[in-house]
Scaffold this active site. Structure first.
Site, PDB file in Angstrom:
ATOM      1  N   ASP A   1       0.785  -1.254   0.000  1.00 48.01           N
ATOM      2  CA  ASP A   1       0.000   0.000   0.000  1.00 48.01           C
ATOM      3  C   ASP A   1       0.813   1.298   0.000  1.00 48.01           C
ATOM      4  O   ASP A   1       0.481   2.230   0.759  1.00 48.01           O
ATOM      5  CB  ASP A   1      -0.952   0.019   1.204  1.00 48.01           C
ATOM      6  CG  ASP A   1      -1.986  -1.105   1.179  1.00 48.01           C
ATOM      7  OD1 ASP A   1      -1.857  -2.014   0.345  1.00 48.01           O
ATOM      8  OD2 ASP A   1      -2.904  -1.073   2.011  1.00 48.01           O
TER       9      ASP A   1
ATOM     10  N   ASP B   1      -4.881  -0.610  -1.593  1.00 45.30           N
ATOM     11  CA  ASP B   1      -6.277  -0.370  -1.273  1.00 45.30           C
ATOM     12  C   ASP B   1      -6.930   0.131  -2.549  1.00 45.30           C
ATOM     13  O   ASP B   1      -6.372   1.015  -3.219  1.00 45.30           O
ATOM     14  CB  ASP B   1      -6.372   0.739  -0.204  1.00 45.30           C
ATOM     15  CG  ASP B   1      -6.666   0.208   1.182  1.00 45.30           C
ATOM     16  OD1 ASP B   1      -6.596  -1.021   1.381  1.00 45.30           O
ATOM     17  OD2 ASP B   1      -6.960   1.020   2.066  1.00 45.30           O
TER      18      ASP B   1
ATOM     19  N   HIS C   1     -10.634   1.026  -3.214  1.00 45.19           N
ATOM     20  CA  HIS C   1     -11.998   1.052  -2.694  1.00 45.19           C
ATOM     21  C   HIS C   1     -12.993   1.664  -3.672  1.00 45.19           C
ATOM     22  O   HIS C   1     -12.659   2.629  -4.381  1.00 45.19           O
ATOM     23  CB  HIS C   1     -12.042   1.882  -1.407  1.00 45.19           C
ATOM     24  CG  HIS C   1     -11.212   1.329  -0.288  1.00 45.19           C
ATOM     25  ND1 HIS C   1     -11.149  -0.013   0.008  1.00 45.19           N
ATOM     26  CD2 HIS C   1     -10.412   1.954   0.627  1.00 45.19           C
ATOM     27  CE1 HIS C   1     -10.353  -0.185   1.050  1.00 45.19           C
ATOM     28  NE2 HIS C   1      -9.879   0.979   1.436  1.00 45.19           N
TER      29      HIS C   1
ATOM     30  N   HIS D   1     -10.496   7.315   1.347  1.00 41.79           N
ATOM     31  CA  HIS D   1      -9.116   7.189   0.853  1.00 41.79           C
ATOM     32  C   HIS D   1      -9.041   6.110  -0.220  1.00 41.79           C
ATOM     33  O   HIS D   1      -9.856   5.188  -0.252  1.00 41.79           O
ATOM     34  CB  HIS D   1      -8.172   6.817   2.009  1.00 41.79           C
ATOM     35  CG  HIS D   1      -8.491   5.470   2.608  1.00 41.79           C
ATOM     36  ND1 HIS D   1      -9.475   5.286   3.531  1.00 41.79           N
ATOM     37  CD2 HIS D   1      -7.966   4.225   2.370  1.00 41.79           C
ATOM     38  CE1 HIS D   1      -9.549   4.001   3.856  1.00 41.79           C
ATOM     39  NE2 HIS D   1      -8.645   3.330   3.163  1.00 41.79           N
TER      40      HIS D   1
ATOM     41  N   LYS E   1      -7.196  -4.768  -3.060  1.00 46.59           N
ATOM     42  CA  LYS E   1      -7.998  -5.292  -1.941  1.00 46.59           C
ATOM     43  C   LYS E   1      -8.984  -4.230  -1.456  1.00 46.59           C
ATOM     44  O   LYS E   1      -8.826  -3.050  -1.761  1.00 46.59           O
ATOM     45  CB  LYS E   1      -7.088  -5.734  -0.796  1.00 46.59           C
ATOM     46  CG  LYS E   1      -6.253  -4.611  -0.219  1.00 46.59           C
ATOM     47  CD  LYS E   1      -5.181  -5.153   0.704  1.00 46.59           C
ATOM     48  CE  LYS E   1      -4.230  -4.076   1.167  1.00 46.59           C
ATOM     49  NZ  LYS E   1      -4.834  -3.034   1.993  1.00 46.59           N
TER      50      LYS E   1
ATOM     51  N   CYS F   1      -2.239  -2.624   7.641  1.00 45.36           N
ATOM     52  CA  CYS F   1      -2.164  -3.519   6.487  1.00 45.36           C
ATOM     53  C   CYS F   1      -0.905  -4.384   6.494  1.00 45.36           C
ATOM     54  O   CYS F   1      -0.946  -5.530   6.056  1.00 45.36           O
ATOM     55  CB  CYS F   1      -2.325  -2.725   5.200  1.00 45.36           C
ATOM     56  SG  CYS F   1      -4.011  -2.053   5.103  1.00 45.36           S
TER      57      CYS F   1
HETATM   58 ZN   LIG Z   1      -8.621   1.285   3.081  1.00 46.09          ZN
END
Ligand SMILES: [Zn+2]
Length: 195
Positions: free
Chosen positions: A15, A57, A59, A76, A101, A140
């Protein structure tokens, strides 16, 4: 355990995305400091022909982890936005696999193994040990390391390539201790690159 990367080892960069860097929407304090260190690890693994993976990440808007949806974090790393991009100074070798993810609106994932095919990909490459660094130590990185160990992989924690969010002042320290307790070997570049 000898921390020199060799056949059967892979590097997992967790990340390193703009929203987690200073100035980003969910900035990890000093998060940018991991970039030059991770670049050295990437170069080391590449030079030895060993696999490198990146997690991110990724999202949807209105993700359940966002405060607007009752979650703990500000919005975020919304997929395909600038904040979700990898740090521009991270040296990403061409063709490096990217593991996304937290892609489902109603489900969060701190671990790179959660809801992804990372375990199968590693298995396919014959990987039995992973070297893990990135952001953030207490979320993470911790959860990725925990899942790796639970899945039977050995883990080297790249201490110099991690930074913590530290919602509580010592969260990062506690996370490092927890990873060691679970069996991760903490190491730093001078040691990892020594052999
Ligand atoms: Zn996140």
């Amino acid at each position: 355990m000898n921390p020199a990367p060799t056949t059967g080892d892979a590097l997992i960069v967790v990340d390193v995305q703009k929203d987690f860097l200073p100035g980003g929407r969910l900035a990890v304090p000093h998060g940018d400091e991991v970039i030059p260190v991770l670049n050295r690890y990437i170069s080391l693994f590449q030079g030895r022909g060993l696999p490198v993976f990146l997690t991110r990440d990724w999202h949807p808007p209105e993700h359940c982890s966002f405060q607007s949806r009752g979650g703990p974090w500000p919005s975020h790393c919304v997929a395909a936005t600038a904040g979700a991009e990898f740090a521009s100074t991270l040296d990403i070798p061409t063709g490096t696999p990217v593991i996304s993810k937290g892609t489902e609106r109603g489900k969060d994932a701190y671990s790179g193994f959660e809801g992804t095919d990372l375990d199968r990909r590693l298995e396919k490459l014959g990987v039995s040990r992973v070297f893990v660094g990135g952001l953030a130590t207490d979320y993470c990185v911790l959860n990725t390391v925990r899942d790796a160990l639970a899945g039977g992989l050995r883990v080297v924690l790249l201490r110099d390539a991690c930074r913590a969010v530290n919602v509580q002042a010592r969260d990062g320290v506690r996370a490092e201790r927890e990873m060691e307790r679970l069996g991760a070997l903490p190491a730093e570049f001078a040691v990892v690159s020594a052999h």
